[in-house]
Design a protein around this motif. Structure first.
Motif, short mmCIF file in Angstrom:
data_model
loop_
_atom_site.label_atom_id
_atom_site.label_comp_id
_atom_site.label_asym_id
_atom_site.label_seq_id
_atom_site.Cartn_x
_atom_site.Cartn_y
_atom_site.Cartn_z
N LEU A 57 0.63 -1.23 0.10
CA LEU A 57 -0.02 -0.04 0.08
C LEU A 57 1.03 1.31 -0.15
CD1 LEU A 57 -2.71 -0.79 2.48
CD2 LEU A 57 -2.95 -1.09 0.07
N ILE A 58 2.15 1.09 0.25
CA ILE A 58 2.92 2.41 0.23
C ILE A 58 2.91 2.99 -0.99
CG2 ILE A 58 5.30 3.07 0.52
CD1 ILE A 58 5.78 0.91 2.66
N PRO A 59 3.37 2.40 -2.08
CA PRO A 59 3.15 3.32 -3.47
C PRO A 59 1.92 3.91 -3.66
CG PRO A 59 3.98 1.02 -3.79
CD PRO A 59 3.63 0.99 -2.45
N LEU A 60 0.66 3.24 -3.21
CA LEU A 60 -0.77 3.68 -3.31
C LEU A 60 -1.02 4.90 -2.62
CD1 LEU A 60 -2.72 0.41 -3.40
CD2 LEU A 60 -2.47 2.06 -5.23
N LEU A 61 -0.46 4.92 -1.29
CA LEU A 61 -0.48 6.16 -0.64
C LEU A 61 0.37 7.37 -1.04
CD1 LEU A 61 -0.86 4.26 3.01
CD2 LEU A 61 -2.73 5.44 1.84
N VAL A 62 1.56 7.05 -1.44
CA VAL A 62 2.32 8.28 -1.91
C VAL A 62 1.65 8.75 -3.34
CG1 VAL A 62 4.49 8.64 -3.13
CG2 VAL A 62 4.58 7.11 -0.82
N ILE A 63 1.34 7.98 -4.09
CA ILE A 63 0.29 8.36 -5.31
C ILE A 63 -0.81 9.01 -4.80
CG2 ILE A 63 -0.91 7.77 -7.41
CD1 ILE A 63 1.21 5.33 -7.79
N SER A 64 -1.63 8.58 -3.92
CA SER A 64 -2.70 9.30 -3.38
C SER A 64 -2.31 10.82 -2.95
CB SER A 64 -3.45 8.71 -2.53
OG SER A 64 -2.84 8.58 -1.27
N TYR A 65 -1.17 10.78 -2.26
CA TYR A 65 -0.66 12.05 -1.63
C TYR A 65 -0.46 12.94 -2.95
CZ TYR A 65 2.47 15.76 -0.41
OH TYR A 65 3.14 17.01 -0.41
#
Length: 191
Positions: A57-65
């Motif tokens: 989920l780390i890449p998803l959270l960075v992309i959502s940011y």
């Protein structure tokens, strides 16, 4: 959620850190932006250490940011904030990847997928598709695993990542033998 006095369980610890992460992420009152984004990266890495599913989920959270912050923002500041998020993640998770590569010749974060798939998922599919009991499915897939072990050098099994790969390949072989129709039937009944 399971709460026991005297124990800190992984679910409880993960939920605490994840709620703290969300609190930091959505808090508009934090004065020091550098601290905020560094803390976000640190909490993301800690969540991944407690529950490895968070790692994906780390890449998803960075992309959502990136998406949420893309309105009227200087791109230099945006890139700085992304680097501040990623740097603690690299500092906390990087040594684990380095160790796994040095010892096991893989960049994988964990080696648990094969055991779960072979020991729990395949027997469950075997049972719910109507082929037999859970125990029969377990015995059947363990028989396939033992046949595969006869062909493998025992030195390879000292590598936990290689062992997990062997377990996963055995599970895939078992699911192929069960058949797509039976797997779909199992997932419909089980769902």
């Amino acid at each position: 959620m399971i709460l026991c006095t005297g124990f800190i369980l992984t679910e409880t610890l993960f939920l605490f850190m994840f709620v703290l992460l969300l609190n930091v992420y959505f808090d508009k009152n934090i004065r020091y932006e550098t601290l905020k984004y560094t803390l976000l990266g640190f909490l993301l890495a800690l969540c991944a250490l407690v529950k490895t599913v968070m790692y994906y989920l780390i890449p998803l959270l960075v992309i959502s940011y990136l998406i949420m912050s893309n309105k009227n923002v200087n791109y230099n500041i945006l890139m700085r904030n992304i680097i501040l998020i990623i740097l603690p993640i690299i500092l906390l998770l990087g040594p684990i990847h380095y160790r796994n590569y040095r010892l096991y010749k893989t960049f994988a974060f964990t080696s648990q997928g094969g055991a779960h798939t072979m020991s729990f998922l395949v027997p469950q599919i075997y049972q719910t598709s109507g082929m037999g009991s859970y125990q029969e499915g377990s015995d059947w897939i363990n028989g396939l695993y033992n046949k595969r072990l006869d062909k493998i050098d025992s030195l390879e099994l000292s590598n936990t990542f290689r062992d997990s790969e062997i377990l996963m390949n055995t599970a895939k072989e078992g699911m192929k033998e069960i058949g797509l129709f039976n797997m779909v039937k199992s997932w419909i009944i089980g769902g």
